[in-house]
Write an enzyme that holds these catalytic residues in place. Structure first.
Site: not given
Ligand code: CAA
Length: 259
Positions: A65, A110, A113, A133
């Site tokens: 998400a 998500g 999910e 999360e």
């Molecule tokens: N939401 C918003 N933006 C996201 C995102 C997310 N879930 N995942 C990645 N992005 C964005 C980053 O902020 C980044 O944007 P900027 O270039 O503007 O900074 C861009 O995508 C590229 O990401 P990274 O620079 O972080 O890329 P990376 O290769 O270094 O890492 C990754 C990749 C491991 C997937 C890392 O991006 C990450 O950990 N993302 C978040 C994963 C996460 O925590 N997901 C769960 C979200 S909560 C949820 O889903 C709740 C639910 O159940 C409903």
């Protein structure tokens, strides 16, 4: 509807929803959810036999998400956000035709999910799954606490959800989260090949099989087997059942019509 964050590709075998928000690794915001809901409604058409979900590019299926959008939500807004996610996942889960998640990279939060809401998960060798999360001070909110344990068992689901650790495609296969693993290049073509195979099978019988498996799951065995009997009996109202059984007895290939 004009889609900004997804692509809906309609083919002879069915359709593909391609998550396409590369700047956020295909993370799903509310706008993406409403686009997915619309695309799923389009896929209800009988002309679409199978639905594949995948991500654009090779890095991410869906990175979760949208954390930027969620960061400052009031609890009441968070509830509405989670409910919108649940509605989307449920629409997908109950779509009366086979669905395949072709997971091509990160499927986190998500992302895992939405893959769990599909009937099957095919993964590329570089796929990574997880429910991170907890590392954000929250818990899965789009069905992860419920569907993950149903698929891989409660102990393993708790390990993934409590730790926030990611698992690779090989581990996901070992624990039954993933059905098949392919190279990055082969993932989508192989998912399509499987979709073509399913598209040639009797669509009503596939619908009944899905209905019986999904809705029987939470019933007592007694009620679930009654449901199965009803679903099976309904197949006997279809030309495809007559054709399938006649073809077997006449030692020829069946020619299913979907009727
Ligand atoms: N939401 C918003 N933006 C996201 C995102 C997310 N879930 N995942 C990645 N992005 C964005 C980053 O902020 C980044 O944007 P900027 O270039 O503007 O900074 C861009 O995508 C590229 O990401 P990274 O620079 O972080 O890329 P990376 O290769 O270094 O890492 C990754 C990749 C491991 C997937 C890392 O991006 C990450 O950990 N993302 C978040 C994963 C996460 O925590 N997901 C769960 C979200 S909560 C949820 O889903 C709740 C639910 O159940 C409903």
């Amino acid at each position: 509807m004009d889609y900004k964050n997804i692509i809906l590709q309609v083919e002879q075998w069915g359709a593909a929803i391609i998550f396409n928000r590369p700047k956020a690794l295909n993370a799903m915001n509310a706008e993406t959810l409403s686009e997915i809901q619309h695309a799923i409604s389009v896929c209800k058409s009988d002309d679409i036999k199978v639905l594949i979900l995948t991500g654009s590019g090779e890095k991410a299926f869906v990175a979760g998400a949208d954390i930027r959008e969620m960061q400052n939500l009031h609890p009441s807004e968070a509830l509405a956000y989670m409910e919108m996610g649940h509605e989307t996942m449920r629409m997908l889960e109950t779509l009366p035709k086979p669905t395949i998640a072709a997971v091509n990279g990160f499927a986190l939060g998500g992302g895992t999910e939405i893959a769990l809401s599909c009937d099957m998960r095919f993964a590329s060798e570089n796929a990574r799954f997880g429910q991170p999360e907890i590392l954000l001070g929250s818990i899965p909110g789009w069905g992860g606490t419920q569907r993950l344990g149903r698929i891989i068992g409660m102990g393993r689901a708790k390990e993934i959800i409590y730790s926030g650790e990611q698992i690779d495609a090989k581990r996901a296969y070992e624990i039954g989260l993933v059905n098949r693993i392919y190279t990055v290049d082969q993932l989508f073509p192989e998912a399509v090949k499987f979709a073509e195979k399913l598209a040639a099978l009797p669509s009503f019988a596939l619908k009944m099989a899905k209905h019986s498996i999904n809705f029987g799951y939470d019933m007592s065995l007694d009620n679930a087997t009654r449901l199965e009997a009803q679903c099976c009996a309904q197949c006997f109202s279809m030309e495809d059942q007559k054709e399938g059984m006649s073809a077997f007895l006449e030692k020829r290939k069946p020619n299913f019509s979907g009727r």
